[in-house]
Structures are given as C-alpha cells and as structure tokens.
Motif scaffolding. Structure first.
Motif, PDB file in Angstrom:
ATOM      1  N   GLN A 284       0.852  -1.190   0.000  1.00 27.94           N
ATOM      2  CA  GLN A 284       0.000   0.000   0.000  1.00 27.94           C
ATOM      3  C   GLN A 284       0.885   1.235   0.000  1.00 27.94           C
ATOM      4  N   LYS A 285       0.335   2.365  -0.449  1.00 29.41           N
ATOM      5  CA  LYS A 285       1.036   3.643  -0.417  1.00 29.41           C
ATOM      6  C   LYS A 285       0.390   4.551   0.624  1.00 29.41           C
ATOM      7  N   PHE A 286       1.229   5.313   1.329  1.00 29.01           N
ATOM      8  CA  PHE A 286       0.752   6.162   2.430  1.00 29.01           C
ATOM      9  C   PHE A 286       1.429   7.534   2.368  1.00 29.01           C
ATOM     10  N   LYS A 287       0.736   8.541   2.896  1.00 28.08           N
ATOM     11  CA  LYS A 287       1.339   9.839   3.199  1.00 28.08           C
ATOM     12  C   LYS A 287       1.373   9.984   4.712  1.00 28.08           C
ATOM     13  N   CYS A 288       2.517  10.408   5.235  1.00 27.78           N
ATOM     14  CA  CYS A 288       2.676  10.487   6.690  1.00 27.78           C
ATOM     15  C   CYS A 288       3.387  11.784   7.067  1.00 27.78           C
ATOM     16  N   VAL A 289       3.239  12.153   8.329  1.00 28.12           N
ATOM     17  CA  VAL A 289       4.020  13.228   8.933  1.00 28.12           C
ATOM     18  C   VAL A 289       4.908  12.579   9.982  1.00 28.12           C
ATOM     19  N   VAL A 290       6.227  12.645   9.767  1.00 27.50           N
ATOM     20  CA  VAL A 290       7.162  11.886  10.592  1.00 27.50           C
ATOM     21  C   VAL A 290       8.384  12.740  10.943  1.00 27.50           C
ATOM     22  N   ARG A 291       9.228  12.168  11.797  1.00 23.60           N
ATOM     23  CA  ARG A 291      10.553  12.728  12.071  1.00 23.60           C
ATOM     24  C   ARG A 291      11.608  11.689  11.684  1.00 23.60           C
ATOM     25  N   PHE A 292      12.731  12.159  11.111  1.00 23.98           N
ATOM     26  CA  PHE A 292      13.861  11.285  10.804  1.00 23.98           C
ATOM     27  C   PHE A 292      14.769  11.251  12.036  1.00 23.98           C
ATOM     28  N   VAL A 293      14.695  10.192  12.806  1.00 23.71           N
ATOM     29  CA  VAL A 293      15.425  10.161  14.085  1.00 23.71           C
ATOM     30  C   VAL A 293      16.750   9.422  13.991  1.00 23.71           C
ATOM     31  N   ALA A 294      16.974   8.659  12.917  1.00 20.27           N
ATOM     32  CA  ALA A 294      18.256   7.968  12.741  1.00 20.27           C
ATOM     33  C   ALA A 294      18.444   7.645  11.269  1.00 20.27           C
ATOM     34  N   ILE A 295      19.703   7.381  10.896  1.00 22.76           N
ATOM     35  CA  ILE A 295      20.041   7.085   9.513  1.00 22.76           C
ATOM     36  C   ILE A 295      21.252   6.156   9.475  1.00 22.76           C
ATOM     37  N   TYR A 296      21.257   5.246   8.489  1.00 26.23           N
ATOM     38  CA  TYR A 296      22.430   4.383   8.267  1.00 26.23           C
ATOM     39  C   TYR A 296      22.575   4.125   6.774  1.00 26.23           C
ATOM     40  N   PRO A 297      23.774   4.365   6.215  1.00 25.61           N
ATOM     41  CA  PRO A 297      24.911   5.053   6.829  1.00 25.61           C
ATOM     42  C   PRO A 297      24.626   6.544   6.965  1.00 25.61           C
ATOM     43  N   TRP A 298      25.342   7.221   7.855  1.00 22.33           N
ATOM     44  CA  TRP A 298      25.006   8.611   8.094  1.00 22.33           C
ATOM     45  C   TRP A 298      25.916   9.586   7.340  1.00 22.33           C
ATOM     46  N   GLN A 299      27.086   9.108   6.831  1.00 13.46           N
ATOM     47  CA  GLN A 299      27.965   9.995   6.082  1.00 13.46           C
ATOM     48  C   GLN A 299      27.478  10.083   4.633  1.00 13.46           C
ATOM     49  N   PRO A 300      27.254  11.281   4.101  1.00 14.82           N
ATOM     50  CA  PRO A 300      26.737  11.441   2.726  1.00 14.82           C
ATOM     51  C   PRO A 300      27.574  10.732   1.671  1.00 14.82           C
ATOM     52  N   GLU A 301      28.886  10.644   1.873  1.00 11.00           N
ATOM     53  CA  GLU A 301      29.728   9.981   0.869  1.00 11.00           C
ATOM     54  C   GLU A 301      29.471   8.474   0.802  1.00 11.00           C
ATOM     55  N   ASP A 302      28.763   7.930   1.799  1.00 13.17           N
ATOM     56  CA  ASP A 302      28.457   6.499   1.809  1.00 13.17           C
ATOM     57  C   ASP A 302      27.012   6.202   1.410  1.00 13.17           C
ATOM     58  N   PHE A 303      26.262   7.233   0.976  1.00 16.28           N
ATOM     59  CA  PHE A 303      24.848   7.011   0.637  1.00 16.28           C
ATOM     60  C   PHE A 303      24.688   6.101  -0.584  1.00 16.28           C
ATOM     61  N   ARG A 304      25.673   6.138  -1.509  1.00 15.92           N
ATOM     62  CA  ARG A 304      25.577   5.333  -2.728  1.00 15.92           C
ATOM     63  C   ARG A 304      26.384   4.049  -2.590  1.00 15.92           C
TER      64      ARG A 304
ATOM     65  N   TYR B  23      15.991   3.954  -1.988  1.00 15.91           N
ATOM     66  CA  TYR B  23      16.769   3.229  -2.986  1.00 15.91           C
ATOM     67  C   TYR B  23      16.777   3.960  -4.314  1.00 15.91           C
ATOM     68  N   GLY B  24      17.855   3.771  -5.064  1.00 13.41           N
ATOM     69  CA  GLY B  24      17.936   4.090  -6.475  1.00 13.41           C
ATOM     70  C   GLY B  24      17.342   5.414  -6.888  1.00 13.41           C
ATOM     71  N   GLU B  25      16.398   5.349  -7.838  1.00 10.00           N
ATOM     72  CA  GLU B  25      15.799   6.560  -8.391  1.00 10.00           C
ATOM     73  C   GLU B  25      15.025   7.355  -7.349  1.00 10.00           C
ATOM     74  N   ASP B  26      14.451   6.670  -6.353  1.00 11.77           N
ATOM     75  CA  ASP B  26      13.773   7.398  -5.270  1.00 11.77           C
ATOM     76  C   ASP B  26      14.759   8.282  -4.524  1.00 11.77           C
ATOM     77  N   GLY B  27      16.011   7.805  -4.389  1.00 13.03           N
ATOM     78  CA  GLY B  27      17.050   8.615  -3.759  1.00 13.03           C
ATOM     79  C   GLY B  27      17.428   9.813  -4.602  1.00 13.03           C
ATOM     80  N   GLU B  28      17.508   9.604  -5.934  1.00 13.14           N
ATOM     81  CA  GLU B  28      17.801  10.723  -6.834  1.00 13.14           C
ATOM     82  C   GLU B  28      16.742  11.812  -6.706  1.00 13.14           C
ATOM     83  N   GLU B  29      15.469  11.393  -6.677  1.00 14.81           N
ATOM     84  CA  GLU B  29      14.380  12.357  -6.539  1.00 14.81           C
ATOM     85  C   GLU B  29      14.405  13.026  -5.173  1.00 14.81           C
ATOM     86  N   PHE B  30      14.674  12.253  -4.116  1.00 13.99           N
ATOM     87  CA  PHE B  30      14.644  12.780  -2.753  1.00 13.99           C
ATOM     88  C   PHE B  30      15.701  13.857  -2.550  1.00 13.99           C
TER      89      PHE B  30
END
Length: 467
Positions: free
Chosen positions: A349-369, A394-401
């Motif tokens: 299913q697809k959803f729209k939400c209001v959220v907070r980004f509380v953590a990320i992995y990996p967190w260094q931008p040079e490691d996102f790809r 992932y992938g193209e969703d990351g390019e758009e984001f």
C-alpha cells in the motif's frame, strides 16, 4: 542542624489545631522524598532537580492527607477486593481499628474479618458482586449501603482530578503526576514482570535524540522500548491516533489491578513519573504508586474520550504540523499515522505520513551510494507519536529525494537539517543532541517473500523531495 533538632524545631512551630496534622505530615513527606532521591543517586545512577524533589514532597502530602487506610491480608491475591468501578461500596466486618502515628487505620484479619463489594448505583439491589468467604449481609448493611447510594446520587464522584493530573501530551521527564488512561494490552516478559500498554488519546511530546550516529551500524536506535516487538494482531487492537505508553510492572500490580478487568479498562494511576529510553517515553511506577479502576461513565474518562473523538473529527489537525523542508506529490491520498501503516489490512500500500527522521544508516553522505552500483541505498528510522519504523531509500527514489546529484557539502547541509543536527555542531552530528523537525513523506509497503508477506514486510520512501 541535626535531624533531631530539625524535627524538634518543626514541631515547635505554633500553628492552629486544624492545620497541625498537615504540618506534621509535611516534614515526613520532605524527608521521604529526599531519602528516595538519595537512593536513586546512590544506587540507580539517576538524579532529579530540587524542583522535582519538592514537587514529589507536595504530592505525597496531598496523598497522605486524605482517606482511611485499610490493610487487607488474604491467603492469596485473588481473594483481595476487586473493585469494578470508582464509587462502588465496600462493607467491612470485624476489622480492628488502630491508631498509627496519629492516623486511623483498619486492619483486616483473614480469620475473623470479612468484606463485600456492592455497586454504587442507587438502583441496584443488595447482592454483592464479591464476597469474602465468611461475610453475611445484615439489615444494618442494607441501611448503610442505601444511605451511601443516596449520598452518591447527589455527589459528583469522579477520578479526583487535581494539580498533579496530566495527560500524555503534558508529561515531562522526572515530573510526578497522575494519569487517567486506558489499558490496551499487557504482555509478560518474565514470571513476575510484565509490560503494560496504556493510552489516553493524546500525543506525548517529541523528544531530543541523544545518540552517536556512528553507533547506528552496530546498535540501531530501537523501534520500541521492549525487546521483542508486539505481533501485528495485537497492534491491530491499538488506536491509530495517540501515544501508547509502556510501563514495566511487577506481580503486585498484575494481581491487584490489572487482571480485574483486563484490556479496555480505564484506570487512574497515582504518583507515577516518566523517563526517556533511546528517545522513547517510558512510564515508571514508584513504591508509592497506586492504581484505581474507573467507570466508563467517570467524568475524567469522558473527557479523554471526547478529546479523542474531537481530534479525529478535525482531519489532518490530529497530526503534528510539518515543516516545509520536504515536498511530495501523491496529493489525492489522505494522511496516515505510522500505526495505521503498521496495521493496514493489505501488505502492499502507499501512504502519506508526517514523521521525524530520528536515525540514519549510513550517516555519512559519501556512503549514501553503493560503491558497486552507484545507486542510493539508505535506511532511515522514522517516528511519529504512534510508532517507529525503518524505511529505505533506494535508487531513483534517492535521486528524486536529494534532487539529482548534489555535492557532498550541499547533501550534508540538507541531511543535518532533516535530522535536526545543529548547524554549529563541529562534529557534524556524530554526538549532537538532535531535535528533528516534522516533515511530510510518502511511504509504500512491500514484501521480500511472497510465501511469507507479513513477516517480510518492509517500507520504502518514494515521491518526496528534500528542499
């Protein structure tokens, strides 16, 4: 000044007889609060402010000022009085009245004492809904029960709201308070320890996240305070709006309070507090905490239910107000809470939400790809007042984001803003105390194994752009 001198000076103060009892209780409440704070600091590694200790002392004074204490002893817990609703009547036979430090107490002897519980409604008869084995109702009991019911009919008897009564939206770390709430579920952790899930229809305040982002690879920020997540069948019984607060409870509360009515019962907790665990609110019961069963018609219960219905009727107003740092399409779909995402009847299913980004992995931008494919692959931890989930980009969703291929410098600034990392933090967020903003986001659910779709269900971010 020694304790003896302090006590002597305290009791030497000239004060009216009507206030003397409260004055004598006050020094005991202060001493008890200071003693508990000392124990917390010495043995539990926790400390509270002077204001919190003073608040606790005032609360205890209010607690001790009213009511008759009745100590009831039975052969096992199931034989103790099991009151159904606030305002019900208990008849006690052959109890011993004692004076304990100037306070009247009733002492129940399991061999010769007895009790019976009657509904407090004036239209009910004189058949008790619980009787201790050797209780025999008398004409005098019927007269007294009738008189009490007559008095109750003209008395607005409710949960006893006071200056310490809070809703979950108003809680603070270390603040002592009373809470009217609904029991949603109880799960056993070990033989004598259980987790109690309660709710009052409001959202607990968002918290700052204190976590080293380098630890996310080894020790991810937990999705819930308990070690094992609840099953989807249990989550489907939870409301989709409002925070569910967890309490760790011992056997005492299980036997005396919680098994009486079970799930769906409204109760009032007295003298509790809250702590934070990995940015998640956790209720704490104290040695002086009490639980009281409430009727569905209690004014405090009606207040909670009315507030919840009003929240639902206001559309998106029951959600946190998002910032403008994200943009998204998918405008024809209404907003959902993360609890609705977790319990939706379809796997995909697809959803729209209001959220907070509380953590990320990996967190260094040079490691996102990915170094092999050059495609984005990131795991985010998202939260709203109802739940936390992992969602992947992932992938193209990351390019758009991220808006194409921004430089590392631009990407770092955008991510710091999304994660709530202060701009002045020299460590680029490694040890920062973060307060992530609320943002709008599109999420879609999918599964990894069609033979086991629910267990392998995952969530993916799509159709959103970080500005």
């Amino acid at each position: 000044m020694s304790s003896c001198n302090l006590l002597s000076a305290w009791h030497g103060v000239k004060i009216g007889k009507s206030r003397m009892r409260i004055w004598r209780l006050a020094i005991l409440a202060i001493w008890w609060s200071v003693w508990e704070e000392r124990n917390d600091r010495c043995f539990n590694g926790r400390s509270a402010s002077v204001q919190a200790v003073w608040s606790r002392a005032k609360y205890l004074l209010l607690e001790w000022e009213h009511g008759l204490s009745v100590n009831i002893f039975t052969e096992d817990m199931t034989m103790l009085p099991r009151v159904r609703s606030l305002g019900d009547i208990i008849a006690l036979h052959n109890v011993l009245m004692k004076d304990h430090k100037g306070n009247a107490q009733a002492l129940f002897n399991k061999k010769c004492s007895s009790f019976a519980l009657f509904e407090g409604k004036s239209c009910m008869g004189f058949i008790p809904y619980q009787i201790y084995s050797n209780f025999h109702i008398t004409d005098q009991d019927e007269v007294l029960v009738t008189q009490i019911r007559t008095w109750l009919a003209h008395y607005k008897f409710d949960a006893g709201m006071n200056e310490y009564s809070l809703q979950l939206r108003d809680i603070k770390v270390g603040k002592y308070f009373d809470l009217v709430c609904k029991i949603l579920h109880m799960s056993v952790v070990v033989d004598d320890v259980s987790i109690l899930y309660v709710w009052d229809g409001t959202d607990a305040p968002p918290t700052e996240i204190q976590m080293n982002l380098d630890d996310e690879a080894r020790i991810p920020l937990p999705l819930q305070s308990e070690q094992s997540p609840l099953s989807r069948d249990v989550l489907c019984t939870f409301p989709c709006v409002g925070t569910v607060l967890r309490f760790t409870v011992g056997k005492f509360f299980e036997d005396i309070g919680l098994q009486l009515q079970g799930r769906g019962q409204w109760v009032k907790f007295r003298n509790i507090t809250c702590q934070l665990q990995s940015g998640l609110w956790k209720g704490v019961l104290l040695p002086t905490s009490k639980i009281r069963l409430l009727s569905d018609k209690d004014s405090a219960v009606k207040h909670c239910e009315r507030g919840y219905v009003e929240r639902l009727s206001t559309g998106v107003d029951h959600l946190p107000r998002p910032s403008s740092i994200t943009e998204m399409g998918y405008g024809h779909v209404g907003f959902s809470s993360l609890m609705e995402v977790l319990t939706f009847t379809k796997v995909t299913q697809k959803f729209k939400c209001v959220v907070r980004f509380v953590a990320i992995y990996p967190w260094q931008p040079e490691d996102f790809r990915s170094p092999e494919t050059g495609l984005y692959r990131i795991r985010f931890t998202l939260e709203d007042p109802t739940a936390r989930i992992h969602a992947y980009l992932y992938g193209e969703d990351g390019e758009e984001f991220f808006g194409g291929c921004p430089t590392i410098e631009i990407l770092t600034k955008k991510m710091n803003k999304l994660l709530g990392i202060p701009e002045s933090d020299d460590a680029a967020g490694v040890n920062a105390c973060r307060n992530p903003p609320w943002v709008q986001l599109c999420i879609k659910s999918y599964y990894l194994d069609k033979n086991d779709p629910w267990t392998t269900r995952r969530y993916r971010i799509f159709g959103a752009r970080l500005v």
